[in-house]
Design a protein around this motif. Structure first.
Motif, PDB file in Angstrom:
ATOM      1  N   LEU A   1       1.173  -9.245   4.894  1.00 32.01           N
ATOM      2  CA  LEU A   1      -0.087  -8.528   4.704  1.00 32.01           C
ATOM      3  C   LEU A   1      -1.025  -9.335   3.833  1.00 32.01           C
ATOM      4  CD1 LEU A   1      -1.180  -5.710   5.604  1.00 32.01           C
ATOM      5  CD2 LEU A   1      -0.680  -4.927   3.275  1.00 32.01           C
ATOM      6  N   TRP A   2      -2.228  -9.592   4.369  1.00 30.38           N
ATOM      7  CA  TRP A   2      -3.290 -10.213   3.586  1.00 30.38           C
ATOM      8  C   TRP A   2      -4.252  -9.104   3.192  1.00 30.38           C
ATOM      9  CZ3 TRP A   2      -8.525 -10.125   4.382  1.00 30.38           C
ATOM     10  CH2 TRP A   2      -9.287 -10.976   3.539  1.00 30.38           C
ATOM     11  N   ILE A   3      -4.642  -9.046   1.933  1.00 30.64           N
ATOM     12  CA  ILE A   3      -5.584  -7.999   1.506  1.00 30.64           C
ATOM     13  C   ILE A   3      -6.722  -8.590   0.690  1.00 30.64           C
ATOM     14  CG2 ILE A   3      -3.919  -6.089   1.519  1.00 30.64           C
ATOM     15  CD1 ILE A   3      -3.728  -6.359  -1.554  1.00 30.64           C
ATOM     16  N   THR A   4      -7.853  -7.889   0.714  1.00 32.74           N
ATOM     17  CA  THR A   4      -8.973  -8.258  -0.139  1.00 32.74           C
ATOM     18  C   THR A   4      -8.648  -7.821  -1.569  1.00 32.74           C
ATOM     19  OG1 THR A   4     -10.024  -6.180   0.544  1.00 32.74           O
ATOM     20  CG2 THR A   4     -10.760  -8.187   1.646  1.00 32.74           C
ATOM     21  N   THR A   5      -9.502  -8.172  -2.499  1.00 33.01           N
ATOM     22  CA  THR A   5      -9.268  -7.850  -3.907  1.00 33.01           C
ATOM     23  C   THR A   5      -9.291  -6.331  -4.113  1.00 33.01           C
ATOM     24  OG1 THR A   5     -10.424  -9.879  -4.438  1.00 33.01           O
ATOM     25  CG2 THR A   5     -10.057  -8.352  -6.252  1.00 33.01           C
ATOM     26  N   THR A   6      -8.349  -5.847  -4.889  1.00 36.14           N
ATOM     27  CA  THR A   6      -8.331  -4.413  -5.192  1.00 36.14           C
ATOM     28  C   THR A   6      -9.475  -4.094  -6.154  1.00 36.14           C
ATOM     29  OG1 THR A   6      -5.943  -4.430  -4.965  1.00 36.14           O
ATOM     30  CG2 THR A   6      -6.902  -2.518  -6.068  1.00 36.14           C
ATOM     31  N   PRO A   7     -10.306  -3.094  -5.799  1.00 32.90           N
ATOM     32  CA  PRO A   7     -11.423  -2.773  -6.677  1.00 32.90           C
ATOM     33  C   PRO A   7     -10.948  -2.276  -8.043  1.00 32.90           C
ATOM     34  CG  PRO A   7     -11.363  -1.276  -4.769  1.00 32.90           C
ATOM     35  CD  PRO A   7     -10.242  -2.238  -4.618  1.00 32.90           C
ATOM     36  N   THR A   8     -11.735  -2.572  -9.069  1.00 33.82           N
ATOM     37  CA  THR A   8     -11.390  -2.095 -10.407  1.00 33.82           C
ATOM     38  C   THR A   8     -12.039  -0.738 -10.643  1.00 33.82           C
ATOM     39  OG1 THR A   8     -13.253  -3.342 -11.261  1.00 33.82           O
ATOM     40  CG2 THR A   8     -11.098  -4.384 -11.413  1.00 33.82           C
ATOM     41  N   GLY A   9     -11.728  -0.132 -11.771  1.00 29.23           N
ATOM     42  CA  GLY A   9     -12.313   1.176 -12.095  1.00 29.23           C
ATOM     43  C   GLY A   9     -11.355   2.294 -11.759  1.00 29.23           C
ATOM     44  N   GLU A  10     -11.773   3.485 -12.109  1.00 28.67           N
ATOM     45  CA  GLU A  10     -10.902   4.642 -11.896  1.00 28.67           C
ATOM     46  C   GLU A  10     -10.847   5.076 -10.439  1.00 28.67           C
ATOM     47  OE1 GLU A  10     -11.329   8.199 -14.281  1.00 28.67           O
ATOM     48  OE2 GLU A  10     -11.306   6.964 -16.093  1.00 28.67           O
ATOM     49  N   ALA A  11      -9.649   5.452  -9.984  1.00 27.69           N
ATOM     50  CA  ALA A  11      -9.496   5.951  -8.623  1.00 27.69           C
ATOM     51  C   ALA A  11     -10.047   7.374  -8.532  1.00 27.69           C
ATOM     52  CB  ALA A  11      -8.025   5.937  -8.240  1.00 27.69           C
ATOM     53  N   ASP A  12     -10.618   7.693  -7.377  1.00 30.89           N
ATOM     54  CA  ASP A  12     -11.220   8.994  -7.151  1.00 30.89           C
ATOM     55  C   ASP A  12     -10.174   9.989  -6.630  1.00 30.89           C
ATOM     56  OD1 ASP A  12     -13.803  10.588  -6.853  1.00 30.89           O
ATOM     57  OD2 ASP A  12     -12.910  10.764  -4.857  1.00 30.89           O
ATOM     58  N   GLU A  13     -10.026  11.123  -7.308  1.00 32.48           N
ATOM     59  CA  GLU A  13      -8.983  12.101  -6.937  1.00 32.48           C
ATOM     60  C   GLU A  13      -9.213  12.673  -5.536  1.00 32.48           C
ATOM     61  OE1 GLU A  13      -7.098  14.554  -9.501  1.00 32.48           O
ATOM     62  OE2 GLU A  13      -7.220  13.177 -11.203  1.00 32.48           O
ATOM     63  N   GLU A  14     -10.492  12.794  -5.143  1.00 29.67           N
ATOM     64  CA  GLU A  14     -10.815  13.373  -3.837  1.00 29.67           C
ATOM     65  C   GLU A  14     -10.507  12.404  -2.696  1.00 29.67           C
ATOM     66  OE1 GLU A  14     -12.672  16.337  -2.658  1.00 29.67           O
ATOM     67  OE2 GLU A  14     -11.675  17.069  -4.474  1.00 29.67           O
ATOM     68  N   SER A  15     -11.018  11.191  -2.827  1.00 28.48           N
ATOM     69  CA  SER A  15     -10.996  10.286  -1.675  1.00 28.48           C
ATOM     70  C   SER A  15      -9.921   9.205  -1.744  1.00 28.48           C
ATOM     71  CB  SER A  15     -12.370   9.618  -1.527  1.00 28.48           C
ATOM     72  OG  SER A  15     -12.655   8.836  -2.673  1.00 28.48           O
ATOM     73  N   GLU A  16      -9.235   9.070  -2.867  1.00 30.12           N
ATOM     74  CA  GLU A  16      -8.269   7.978  -2.985  1.00 30.12           C
ATOM     75  C   GLU A  16      -6.862   8.446  -3.345  1.00 30.12           C
ATOM     76  OE1 GLU A  16     -10.970   5.655  -5.740  1.00 30.12           O
ATOM     77  OE2 GLU A  16     -10.434   4.043  -4.375  1.00 30.12           O
ATOM     78  N   SER A  17      -6.594   9.743  -3.176  1.00 22.59           N
ATOM     79  CA  SER A  17      -5.253  10.241  -3.473  1.00 22.59           C
ATOM     80  C   SER A  17      -4.333   9.986  -2.292  1.00 22.59           C
ATOM     81  CB  SER A  17      -5.288  11.741  -3.787  1.00 22.59           C
ATOM     82  OG  SER A  17      -5.738  11.944  -5.097  1.00 22.59           O
ATOM     83  N   GLU A  18      -3.159   9.443  -2.565  1.00 21.92           N
ATOM     84  CA  GLU A  18      -2.198   9.260  -1.490  1.00 21.92           C
ATOM     85  C   GLU A  18      -0.874   9.926  -1.849  1.00 21.92           C
ATOM     86  OE1 GLU A  18      -2.619   4.810  -1.615  1.00 21.92           O
ATOM     87  OE2 GLU A  18      -0.449   4.845  -1.473  1.00 21.92           O
ATOM     88  N   GLY A  19      -0.056  10.118  -0.840  1.00 25.62           N
ATOM     89  CA  GLY A  19       1.245  10.738  -1.042  1.00 25.62           C
ATOM     90  C   GLY A  19       2.317   9.867  -0.415  1.00 25.62           C
ATOM     91  N   CYS A  20       3.564  10.255  -0.590  1.00 26.38           N
ATOM     92  CA  CYS A  20       4.683   9.485  -0.052  1.00 26.38           C
ATOM     93  C   CYS A  20       5.811  10.452   0.280  1.00 26.38           C
ATOM     94  CB  CYS A  20       5.158   8.475  -1.090  1.00 26.38           C
ATOM     95  SG  CYS A  20       6.561   7.498  -0.545  1.00 26.38           S
ATOM     96  N   LEU A  21       6.427  10.269   1.430  1.00 28.09           N
ATOM     97  CA  LEU A  21       7.506  11.168   1.848  1.00 28.09           C
ATOM     98  C   LEU A  21       8.725  11.045   0.938  1.00 28.09           C
ATOM     99  CD1 LEU A  21       7.216  10.624   5.703  1.00 28.09           C
ATOM    100  CD2 LEU A  21       6.420  12.607   4.392  1.00 28.09           C
ATOM    101  N   SER A  22       8.764  10.001   0.118  1.00 26.85           N
ATOM    102  CA  SER A  22       9.867   9.847  -0.831  1.00 26.85           C
ATOM    103  C   SER A  22       9.582  10.494  -2.184  1.00 26.85           C
ATOM    104  CB  SER A  22      10.221   8.368  -0.998  1.00 26.85           C
ATOM    105  OG  SER A  22      10.775   7.872   0.222  1.00 26.85           O
ATOM    106  N   LEU A  23       8.371  11.089  -2.309  1.00 33.24           N
ATOM    107  CA  LEU A  23       8.060  11.984  -3.438  1.00 33.24           C
ATOM    108  C   LEU A  23       7.371  13.194  -2.822  1.00 33.24           C
ATOM    109  CD1 LEU A  23       7.296   8.870  -4.848  1.00 33.24           C
ATOM    110  CD2 LEU A  23       7.178  10.445  -6.761  1.00 33.24           C
ATOM    111  N   PRO A  24       8.130  13.980  -2.053  1.00 37.54           N
ATOM    112  CA  PRO A  24       7.510  15.013  -1.215  1.00 37.54           C
ATOM    113  C   PRO A  24       6.697  16.015  -2.021  1.00 37.54           C
ATOM    114  CG  PRO A  24       9.902  15.290  -1.310  1.00 37.54           C
ATOM    115  CD  PRO A  24       9.593  13.969  -1.939  1.00 37.54           C
ATOM    116  N   GLY A  25       5.503  16.303  -1.483  1.00 34.78           N
ATOM    117  CA  GLY A  25       4.654  17.327  -2.080  1.00 34.78           C
ATOM    118  C   GLY A  25       3.734  16.837  -3.174  1.00 34.78           C
ATOM    119  N   GLU A  26       3.863  15.578  -3.575  1.00 37.99           N
ATOM    120  CA  GLU A  26       3.036  15.054  -4.677  1.00 37.99           C
ATOM    121  C   GLU A  26       1.922  14.160  -4.133  1.00 37.99           C
ATOM    122  OE1 GLU A  26       3.513  16.122  -7.696  1.00 37.99           O
ATOM    123  OE2 GLU A  26       5.339  17.190  -7.144  1.00 37.99           O
TER     124      GLU A  26
END
Ligand code: NI
Length: 188
Positions: free
Chosen positions: A80-105
């Protein structure tokens, strides 16, 4: 095809780098088929082999973008090649992710906006996908799994306590914990 139990954080397989796939055989075809079934049953938009207890460099994805285009496939031995990760605080509305290995969070996390995935398919044929936005996020999340990294390992310091609390509440953080899609109904 079969739905497999999904390992929960604390299981060593989730926190260890996975191995390169070298046998493109029937066993691999069956595993990937089972991963698609498990992802659909969960349901989820991505699933990595370590999440079903298999320490190999494989992930599957199934996500429809805003234009109605379905992005579905299996990535074997991905890079995987990726561009630079933006700095600053992540947005709870638009940048929240989950994972099936932490179900429900769900927790917010900054991710690179663009990614190029290169991998091979089940027959060992190479392919490449240029992704942006949420698809790029899915690729980064799943690729991390193959290196033993969960998205919560990348969160800002502010969220550490919330993550620790969720793990404690779930009785997670120890080996051999899993949940069964279609049988167990994890909170959330
Ligand atoms: Ni995940």
């Amino acid at each position: 095809m079969a739905v497999l139990p999904i390992r929960i954080t604390g299981d060593p397989v989730l926190h260890t780098a996975a191995s390169v796939v070298s046998d493109f055989d029937e066993t691999l075809v069956t595993l990937v088929g089972d991963m698609f079934d498990t992802m659909a049953a969960a349901p989820g938009v991505g699933l990595a082999a370590p999440q079903v207890g298999v320490p190999l460099r494989i992930f599957v994805f199934n996500w429809t973008d805003d234009d109605g285009v379905l992005w579905r496939g299996a990535a074997i031995n991905p890079e995987l090649w990726i561009t630079t990760t933006p700095t600053g605080e992540a947005d709870e509305e638009s940048e929240s992710e989950g994972c099936l290995s932490l179900p429900g969070e769900r927790f917010p996390l900054r991710r690179a906006d663009r990614a190029i995935l290169t991998a091979t398919d089940l027959d060992g044929n190479p392919f490449e996908i240029e992704a942006s936005g949420w698809l790029a996020r899915i690729f980064q999340h799943e690729f991390d799994h193959l290196n033993g990294v969960l998205y919560v390992d990348r969160l800002e310091h502010d969220y550490e306590k919330s993550v620790a609390k969720a793990i404690r509440k779930g009785g997670w953080g120890v080996p051999d914990q899993s949940w069964m899609p279609g049988v167990d109904h994890p909170e959330g």
